[in-house]
Design an enzyme around this catalytic site. Structure first.
Site, PDB file in Angstrom:
ATOM      1  N   TYR A  88       9.456   3.917   1.097  1.00 41.47           N
ATOM      2  CA  TYR A  88       9.843   4.891   2.125  1.00 41.47           C
ATOM      3  C   TYR A  88      11.148   4.494   2.804  1.00 41.47           C
ATOM      4  CZ  TYR A  88       4.884   6.361   1.959  1.00 41.47           C
ATOM      5  OH  TYR A  88       3.637   6.764   1.579  1.00 41.47           O
ATOM      6  N   HIS A 100       1.089   0.071  -4.665  1.00 37.74           N
ATOM      7  CA  HIS A 100       1.393   1.483  -4.423  1.00 37.74           C
ATOM      8  C   HIS A 100       0.991   2.368  -5.608  1.00 37.74           C
ATOM      9  CE1 HIS A 100       4.320   4.248  -2.048  1.00 37.74           C
ATOM     10  NE2 HIS A 100       3.343   4.953  -2.593  1.00 37.74           N
TER      11      HIS A 100
END
Length: 254
Positions: free
Chosen positions: A36, A94
């Site tokens: 991010y 992730h």
């Protein structure tokens, strides 16, 4: 893990004051990720808040290009620095792609717990088969599994696995990416409860036992509105009607 029903998904948030405001109105679970690019933003928001550190669950994720053992260690250390924390409460794999090798990656996560750099190991976007492989390798229990979960997309098999092994599912994109109002059952339930389709989408997620949600919000109004959804009680008829939606749309495919 003892997590609140609703946490804050931070993808795309670039203002530390949003994080500080979220903590002010009651959020205690913050979710970010290396990919991010805003871990420092989250860290600054925490620093601007008066909420004690031990009241927070701070979660981040190791991206797919950093899952070789040495990269897991180095990237996690960098995440700790950006977040401004000594210990990351929940660290996820992730996605099990690219440099992910369960026999090499997962022991590195265990070693991070031994160092005290992380408290819990989480997985994200795994299949049931990949979860089983991880369970057979990890010394740590699976603390959470984060997946896309909303009226347009969910995997019952993953929910069954989580219940069997008693770990929470963390639902990202629980508001259906703004598409909830296009679904007639969701719109009907919203009208019945005199609320919005987005609120019903989130309430439907929370109606599933063991599922927590991390909707993204930036304004104080939306932050507060999402927290208030926890008080909406859908009845069995409401949940069943939305469960029966046949349309499927994955917002974040691999």
């Amino acid at each position: 893990m003892d997590l609140p029903p609703i946490g804050l998904g931070t993808m795309g948030i670039e203002d530390p004051d949003v994080i500080a405001t979220a903590l002010e109105v009651g959020y205690r679970h913050l979710d970010t990720a290396q990919i991010y690019g805003n871990e420092a933003v989250v860290g600054e928001g925490i620093d601007r808040s008066d909420v004690p550190r031990d009241e927070l669950t701070v979660a981040t994720k190791v991206w797919a290009d950093s899952l070789a053992p040495d990269d897991v260690i180095d990237s996690t250390d960098a995440s700790r620095e950006r977040l401004g924390v000594e210990t990351i409460d929940l660290l996820y794999v992730h996605r099990p792609i690219e440099t992910y090798d369960p026999e090499a990656t997962l022991p590195a996560f265990d070693s991070l717990r031994e160092r005290g750099w992380i408290e819990h190991v989480g997985l994200s976007n795994f299949t049931p088969e990949e979860l089983e492989t991880a369970r057979s390798i990890l010394e740590a229990p699976i603390a959470a599994h984060q997946v896309e979960f909303h009226p347009l997309f969910r995997s019952p098999g993953l929910l069954e696995h989580a219940r069997r092994y008693e770990y929470p599912v963390i639902a990202y994109s629980p508001l259906s990416g703004g598409r909830a109002g296009d679904l007639e059952p969701v719109a009907d339930v919203a009208k019945k409860h005199e609320t919005t389709p987005e609120a019903v989408s989130l309430a439907w997620v929370l109606a599933h036992d063991g599922v927590h949600a991390i909707p993204k919000a930036s304004s104080r109004d939306h932050l507060e509105a999402n927290l208030e959804v926890a008080s909406i009680e859908l009845d069995t008829e409401d949940v069943d009607a939305i469960d029966a939606v046949e349309q499927r749309e994955e917002l974040f495919p691999e």
